[in-house]
Design a protein around this motif. Structure first.
Motif, short mmCIF file in Angstrom:
data_model
loop_
_atom_site.label_atom_id
_atom_site.label_comp_id
_atom_site.label_asym_id
_atom_site.label_seq_id
_atom_site.Cartn_x
_atom_site.Cartn_y
_atom_site.Cartn_z
N ALA A 114 6.74 -1.45 -2.52
CA ALA A 114 5.58 -0.75 -1.93
C ALA A 114 4.37 -1.36 -2.20
CB ALA A 114 5.51 0.95 -2.71
N GLU A 115 3.90 -1.91 -3.10
CA GLU A 115 2.91 -2.62 -3.49
C GLU A 115 2.73 -4.03 -2.43
OE1 GLU A 115 1.33 -5.99 -6.88
OE2 GLU A 115 2.02 -3.93 -7.45
N ALA A 116 3.70 -4.56 -2.09
CA ALA A 116 3.90 -5.53 -1.10
C ALA A 116 3.44 -5.19 0.43
CB ALA A 116 5.20 -6.35 -1.24
N ILE A 117 4.21 -4.02 0.48
CA ILE A 117 3.94 -3.30 1.94
C ILE A 117 2.32 -2.99 2.12
CG2 ILE A 117 4.38 -1.30 3.41
CD1 ILE A 117 7.23 -1.37 2.41
N GLU A 118 1.99 -2.35 1.05
CA GLU A 118 0.50 -2.42 1.02
C GLU A 118 -0.59 -3.21 1.29
OE1 GLU A 118 -2.81 0.91 -0.82
OE2 GLU A 118 -0.98 0.49 -2.20
N GLY A 175 -1.15 -2.84 4.92
CA GLY A 175 -2.10 -1.76 4.44
C GLY A 175 -1.73 -0.40 4.70
N ILE A 176 -0.40 -0.39 4.50
CA ILE A 176 0.26 1.05 4.66
C ILE A 176 0.50 1.27 3.00
CG2 ILE A 176 2.18 2.36 5.29
CD1 ILE A 176 2.50 0.31 7.71
N HIS A 177 -0.04 2.46 2.77
CA HIS A 177 0.29 3.05 1.37
C HIS A 177 1.68 4.00 1.28
CE1 HIS A 177 -0.21 4.35 -2.73
NE2 HIS A 177 -0.17 5.94 -2.44
N LEU A 178 2.71 3.56 0.54
CA LEU A 178 3.72 4.40 0.39
C LEU A 178 4.02 4.54 -0.81
CD1 LEU A 178 6.26 2.30 2.76
CD2 LEU A 178 5.27 4.38 3.39
#
Length: 149
Positions: free
Chosen positions: A99-103, A107-110
């Protein structure tokens, strides 16, 4: 008699529902406890308007979720992890790490709970990770775990 429920009532309906119940039930139970209000024409119109607004809000959320799912399906996320001599990870890559890597990358918070990892990733390489974006909308993110140099 029609009433608009102000709270969820077991075996009757959910908050905001317009239901038909007996007058005695309304007078003796629902209204005194603040669970419902009598449905006047003005209140019925307001309740319908609120329901339409909620449906519109849900539709917009679903559209946004579709866009996010499309972006995630195209995404390739690279995560660096510490490894030992035999290319085995120290620890593991968890849903929170993903989740941190995607954000960072998109820039997408999951929420980490939306990332459907059966168990943490404990090996280097490429992994397909399912993500529940919204309701029934799911995406699959390609996660590449590489050794940290």
């Amino acid at each position: 008699m029609q009433v608009i429920l102000t709270q969820d009532v077991e075996k009757v309906g959910r908050r905001g529902d317009i239901v038909d119940v007996s007058r005695g039930y309304v007078r003796n139970y629902l209204v005194p406890r603040g669970l419902a209000e009598v449905a006047t024409p003005a209140k019925l119109e307001e309740a319908r308007r609120r329901m339409e607004e909620a449906a519109e809000r849900e539709r917009r959320l679903a559209e946004r979720a579709e866009e996010i799912a499309e972006t995630l399906n195209k995404s390739v996320i690279t995560i660096e992890a510490r490894t030992g001599e035999d290319e085995r990870l120290f620890g593991s890559v968890t849903a929170a790490n993903i989740a941190e890597a995607i954000e960072k990358a998109r820039g997408i918070h999951l929420d980490r709970r939306k990332i459907r990892l059966e168990e943490p990733i404990r090996s280097l390489g490429t992994h397909q990770v399912p993500v529940q974006v919204h309701g029934e909308i799911e995406a699959s993110v390609k996660v590449i775990v590489v050794p940290k140099l």
